[in-house]
Design an enzyme around this catalytic site. Structure first.
Site, short mmCIF file in Angstrom:
data_model
loop_
_atom_site.label_atom_id
_atom_site.label_comp_id
_atom_site.label_asym_id
_atom_site.label_seq_id
_atom_site.Cartn_x
_atom_site.Cartn_y
_atom_site.Cartn_z
CB SER A 80 -0.20 6.78 -6.07
OG SER A 80 0.88 6.20 -5.35
CE1 TYR B 110 0.66 11.93 -3.96
CE2 TYR B 110 1.10 9.64 -3.36
CZ TYR B 110 1.06 10.65 -4.31
OH TYR B 110 1.39 10.38 -5.61
#
Length: 262
Positions: free
Chosen positions: A140, A153
């Site tokens: 990501s 995350y």
């Protein structure tokens, strides 16, 4: 012509994983689909068998559970047909760091980092022996954007990026291709699972466009593919700066600015 390699895809029941399955099936690859939702996997498998005339195996598994993870590891070690691993399964961070529980932290790390690493480690020795194979790790852009506020995350995805770069150093000379794919906001079910409304975000990429761009990078054998990045030189400059920093870190003494003045 040798047969196309089978592709094993985790998190394949929806979103990015399901789209990868459709795209590789259209290319003529047989598939092994892994996810928790057996019914959705079976439905997708049936559709791809009918539409693309490929073989599709379904392996329901919760990769946060050791027994389930071990089954998929064994499959990767033993099934010589599998030549591409798409490490896509992941979970988002719901709420801020102060609101996390021990269980939510453990579950996120188990899926986003531990399972991904163990699956890559299970298949890599066989790929090295054959001198071919590909591992695609879905990361990501949050991995280098702590300002986004998704600390756990983002840290897990920073791990994915670093691991992918490190694996490339080790495995590329042995014939194994490793790609890190770094999406920005993409329209998938992960937002709902994290308790967020994707429609409140200003710019969201459609999942088909994301995967198609990632596959362009795959075909070009890019090491890091960032589908939303228009100016590729910006990533190159960041990576060049990182590598340039290394020469400043190989020192026997603390920097002058950290030495006490007497």
């Amino acid at each position: 012509m040798p047969p196309l390699p089978t592709v094993l895809i985790t998190g394949a029941s929806s979103g990015i994983g399901a789209t990868y399955a459709k795209r590789f099936a259209r290319r003529g690859h047989d598939l092994v689909l892994v996810a928790r939702d057996k019914a959705r996997l079976e439905a997708l498998a049936a559709r791809l068998r009918a539409e693309c005339k490929v073989a599709v195996d379904v392996l329901p598994a919760d990769l946060t559970k050791s027994d389930d993870l071990s089954v998929i590891e064994s499959h990767l070690r033993d099934d010589a047909r599998i030549g591409i691993l798409i490490n896509n399964a992941g979970v988002p961070q719901s709420k801020g760091f102060l609101e996390q529980t021990a269980e939510s932290i453990e579950s996120l790390i188990a899926l986003n980092t531990t399972a991904l690493t163990r699956l890559a480690a299970a298949v890599a020795p066989r790929f090295v022996r054959s001198g071919t194979g590909a591992i695609v790790n879905i990361g990501s852009v949050v991995s280098f954007a702590p300002e986004f506020g998704m600390s756990i995350y983002g840290a897990s995805k920073a791990f994915v990026l670093f691991l992918s770069q490190g694996l490339n150093v080790e495995l590329a000379p042995k014939g194994v291709y490793v790609q890190a794919v770094l999406p920005a906001a993409t329209r998938t079910e992960i937002w709902k699972k994290g308790g967020m409304d994707v429609n409140t975000l200003p710019e969201v990429m459609e999942v088909e466009e994301l995967v198609d761009a990632a596959l362009v990078g795959f075909d070009r054998r890019e090491l890091v593919t960032i589908p939303p990045l228009h100016v590729a030189e910006r990533w190159d400059a960041l990576d060049d700066a990182r590598q340039g920093l290394m020469s400043d870190l190989r020192q026997a003494h603390a920097a002058e600015r950290y030495q006490r003045q007497t």
